[in-house]
Design a protein around this motif. Sequence first.
Motif, PDB file in Angstrom:
ATOM      1  N   PRO A  45     110.224 -13.022  47.900  1.00 55.38           N
ATOM      2  CA  PRO A  45     109.867 -12.693  46.512  1.00 55.38           C
ATOM      3  C   PRO A  45     111.015 -13.012  45.553  1.00 55.38           C
ATOM      4  CG  PRO A  45     109.300 -10.882  47.986  1.00 55.38           C
ATOM      5  CD  PRO A  45     110.112 -11.856  48.784  1.00 55.38           C
ATOM      6  N   LYS A  77     110.152  -9.287  40.309  1.00 54.85           N
ATOM      7  CA  LYS A  77     109.319  -9.070  39.126  1.00 54.85           C
ATOM      8  C   LYS A  77     110.144  -9.135  37.848  1.00 54.85           C
ATOM      9  CE  LYS A  77     106.708  -5.275  37.314  1.00 54.85           C
ATOM     10  NZ  LYS A  77     106.056  -4.008  37.649  1.00 54.85           N
ATOM     11  N   CYS A 129     114.160 -17.999  43.911  1.00 54.33           N
ATOM     12  CA  CYS A 129     114.856 -16.720  43.838  1.00 54.33           C
ATOM     13  C   CYS A 129     116.294 -16.993  43.394  1.00 54.33           C
ATOM     14  CB  CYS A 129     114.813 -16.001  45.185  1.00 54.33           C
ATOM     15  SG  CYS A 129     115.712 -16.846  46.504  1.00 54.33           S
ATOM     16  N   ARG A 145     110.170  -7.678  44.883  1.00 53.44           N
ATOM     17  CA  ARG A 145     111.315  -7.369  45.737  1.00 53.44           C
ATOM     18  C   ARG A 145     111.273  -5.895  46.124  1.00 53.44           C
ATOM     19  NH1 ARG A 145     115.718 -11.394  44.988  1.00 53.44           N
ATOM     20  NH2 ARG A 145     117.009  -9.850  46.019  1.00 53.44           N
ATOM     21  N   ARG A 177     106.808 -15.942  44.240  1.00 54.15           N
ATOM     22  CA  ARG A 177     107.329 -16.226  45.573  1.00 54.15           C
ATOM     23  C   ARG A 177     108.191 -17.485  45.490  1.00 54.15           C
ATOM     24  NH1 ARG A 177     106.671 -13.840  49.882  1.00 54.15           N
ATOM     25  NH2 ARG A 177     104.755 -12.777  49.319  1.00 54.15           N
ATOM     26  N   PRO A 207     103.885 -10.922  44.866  1.00 48.21           N
ATOM     27  CA  PRO A 207     105.059 -10.414  45.582  1.00 48.21           C
ATOM     28  C   PRO A 207     106.106  -9.802  44.645  1.00 48.21           C
ATOM     29  CG  PRO A 207     105.090 -12.809  45.507  1.00 48.21           C
ATOM     30  CD  PRO A 207     103.786 -12.375  44.932  1.00 48.21           C
TER      31      PRO A 207
END
Length: 197
Positions: free
Chosen positions: A172, A175, A187, A73, A165, A71
Amino acid sequence: MVVKKTAAKKTTPAKKAATAAKKAVKKVVAKKTAAAKKTGAKKVVAKKTAAGTVASAVPASRAAGEPGVLPVRPGEDPWSASEVLEARAELLAEAERLRAEIASSEASVAGLLRDSGGGAGDDDADTGTKNITREHEMSLAATAREMLAQSEHALERLDEGTYGRCESCGNPIGKARMQAFPRATLCIDCKQKQERR
């Protein structure tokens, strides 16, 4: 004729370990690809265990850690194969470094415990210094164990395809955040909420 001298790049031990880990992963994966094709698997996963690096074939239905599958963003580029390998190699190198750090701390603590007997000539200040040093080494070892567990958890998530994730909200992580902090499990929003508590 003028000859320019350039400074040689110094490679840090961490970079050497990361490079060695990348090469080891690539070598094991390359060796096991033929076996994977025989079993019908679409993906070969290399995993570092206490016994060494082990490669296993993962069926196509569970081909985790593939580029573009992890995943990201909105607005971020998907993971490339080299980025996934780099993340795996970095986590493997970090785990190896932490294992060495834990062994060193445990050896130091064992030495301090062995020498902590009420020897002749020891006064209260010597005993206090030894106790503080022992507690410091034990604290370092505990921190290294926690970070090792986080690194191994990140490697498991990479194998399962859940790397990147958020474990709290399921969105997400991003990265860029995963590349900066490969052991991240939350996150930014969930991490900030956790720190406010």
